[in-house]
Design an enzyme around this catalytic site. Sequence first.
Site, PDB file in Angstrom:
ATOM      1  N   ASN A 227       9.276   4.250   3.228  1.00  0.00           N
ATOM      2  CA  ASN A 227       9.220   3.792   4.615  1.00  0.00           C
ATOM      3  C   ASN A 227      10.530   3.120   4.958  1.00  0.00           C
ATOM      4  O   ASN A 227      11.267   2.678   4.075  1.00  0.00           O
ATOM      5  CB  ASN A 227       8.116   2.734   4.783  1.00  0.00           C
ATOM      6  CG  ASN A 227       6.736   3.307   4.641  1.00  0.00           C
ATOM      7  OD1 ASN A 227       6.261   3.509   3.537  1.00  0.00           O
ATOM      8  ND2 ASN A 227       6.098   3.572   5.747  1.00  0.00           N
TER       9      ASN A 227
ATOM     10  N   HIS B 147       5.550   4.503  12.649  1.00  0.00           N
ATOM     11  CA  HIS B 147       5.534   4.408  11.184  1.00  0.00           C
ATOM     12  C   HIS B 147       6.505   5.476  10.667  1.00  0.00           C
ATOM     13  O   HIS B 147       6.157   6.647  10.563  1.00  0.00           O
ATOM     14  CB  HIS B 147       4.096   4.662  10.731  1.00  0.00           C
ATOM     15  CG  HIS B 147       3.854   4.694   9.258  1.00  0.00           C
ATOM     16  ND1 HIS B 147       3.121   3.719   8.607  1.00  0.00           N
ATOM     17  CD2 HIS B 147       4.186   5.590   8.297  1.00  0.00           C
ATOM     18  CE1 HIS B 147       3.020   4.016   7.326  1.00  0.00           C
ATOM     19  NE2 HIS B 147       3.652   5.160   7.104  1.00  0.00           N
TER      20      HIS B 147
ATOM     21  N   CYS C  14       4.265   9.336   0.479  1.00  0.00           N
ATOM     22  CA  CYS C  14       2.883   9.786   0.309  1.00  0.00           C
ATOM     23  C   CYS C  14       2.862  10.778  -0.847  1.00  0.00           C
ATOM     24  O   CYS C  14       3.638  11.731  -0.858  1.00  0.00           O
ATOM     25  CB  CYS C  14       2.392  10.429   1.595  1.00  0.00           C
ATOM     26  SG  CYS C  14       0.744  11.113   1.414  1.00  0.00           S
TER      27      CYS C  14
ATOM     28  N   HIS D 261       9.054   7.103   7.881  1.00  0.00           N
ATOM     29  CA  HIS D 261       9.633   7.228   6.542  1.00  0.00           C
ATOM     30  C   HIS D 261      11.093   7.616   6.760  1.00  0.00           C
ATOM     31  O   HIS D 261      11.436   8.293   7.729  1.00  0.00           O
ATOM     32  CB  HIS D 261       8.850   8.263   5.727  1.00  0.00           C
ATOM     33  CG  HIS D 261       7.518   7.726   5.294  1.00  0.00           C
ATOM     34  ND1 HIS D 261       7.311   7.195   4.044  1.00  0.00           N
ATOM     35  CD2 HIS D 261       6.355   7.575   5.968  1.00  0.00           C
ATOM     36  CE1 HIS D 261       6.057   6.757   3.962  1.00  0.00           C
ATOM     37  NE2 HIS D 261       5.453   6.973   5.116  1.00  0.00           N
TER      38      HIS D 261
ATOM     39  N   ARG E  27       0.837  -1.210   0.000  1.00  0.00           N
ATOM     40  CA  ARG E  27       0.000   0.000   0.000  1.00  0.00           C
ATOM     41  C   ARG E  27       0.872   1.260   0.000  1.00  0.00           C
ATOM     42  O   ARG E  27       0.978   1.960  -1.005  1.00  0.00           O
ATOM     43  CB  ARG E  27      -0.940  -0.031   1.221  1.00  0.00           C
ATOM     44  CG  ARG E  27      -2.032   1.021   1.204  1.00  0.00           C
ATOM     45  CD  ARG E  27      -1.608   2.413   1.646  1.00  0.00           C
ATOM     46  NE  ARG E  27      -1.056   2.477   2.989  1.00  0.00           N
ATOM     47  CZ  ARG E  27      -0.493   3.581   3.484  1.00  0.00           C
ATOM     48  NH1 ARG E  27      -0.402   4.681   2.770  1.00  0.00           N
ATOM     49  NH2 ARG E  27       0.024   3.580   4.701  1.00  0.00           N
TER      50      ARG E  27
END
Length: 308
Positions: A252, A210, A243, A212, A18
């Site tokens: 990520n 999370h 994103c 990046h 995703r």
Amino acid sequence: MVMKNLPEWVKIVEVGPRDGLQNEKTLISADDKVALINKLSEAGLTTIESGSFVSPKWVPQMATSSEVFQKINRTQGVSYAALTPNMKGFEAALAAGVDEVAIFGAASESFSQKNINCSIAESLARFVPIMSAAKAANIPVRGYVSCVVGCPYEGNISPEKVAEVAEKLFAMGCYEISLGDTIGTGTVTSVQKMLQAVMAKVPTEKLAVHFHDTYGQALTNIYAALQLGIKVVDSAIAGLGGCPYAKGASGNVATEDVIYMLNGLNINHHIDFDKLLTAGWYISDKLNKVPSSKVSNAYRAKIAQCER
Ligand code: HMG
Ligand code: MG
């Protein structure tokens, strides 16, 4: 021993299919996404974010998510997750057979507007019917907060604002809150300050991180988070990701790099490292690019040398 307060076990939430593929210029076919997801489940990942039910005008890379969910080779014990920004997305996700969904908000007003075209308050109101529908359908909901340290439009974000949004998502019924350093500007100090503010409002065992890796701080920041008691880490195979509404944000943290670090720390994760590497090489070859995981590249070079 210097390494105090580390967990015995860490859960990885794999977001590559995703978060990784949503930002790639090369469009990957549904069948190739399915093959990647199957390789990830074979490697032992138990939560795999496999798509996103957002507007195809906003993120064309995710337009095949229904097909992907219908074709996945379901492994027992694996939760196949998807992002759902609104009821339209939730209904499509439910019809496609997702196991869980994620709603995604932000701690920055400007990012919320750019990413989901509404204010933070409007986004929270939009999530309410998703929470009720998910409860009725017995679908767990994860909540994301983006821009937990920095925002591409507003700069530094206050830890209190992050804590406020995280608390609201948790109060709504999200089973876990994932704290997204969307543009990867966090360092140990800013990340720990932010986590401490959030941990005052949401139980630590309900939090995930999370990161990046835009500024190369992700692994260090994960280590700092583990020391504060965090046990759930999001990462993407081959370090894919970014994103589309956070310009300049890179991928990520790579799952391969996180697993290599956890192995070094003797922390359990139940992931087959060799199968994980293979999954990363598979998707990188499809994208015609070199993984941004140093660990992955080092192992590939070592194997190539042995074969010579
Ligand atoms: P909008 O334009 O305000 O929506 O977008 P709208 O309700 O006005 O509808 C406009 C059109 O979109 C309509 O179609 C709707 O049917 C359609 P039209 O009549 O024009 O043909 N539409 C949809 N189509 C499919 N699925 C849907 C859907 N909803 C409306 N669910 C919207 C609002 C939220 C839809 C839009 O802004 C959007 O899709 N944004 C998604 C952006 C995105 O996916 N960003 C990346 C994920 S977040 C991320 O990566 C951060 C994270 O990794 C954590 C971190 O790193 O920080 C999670
Ligand atoms: Mg992300």
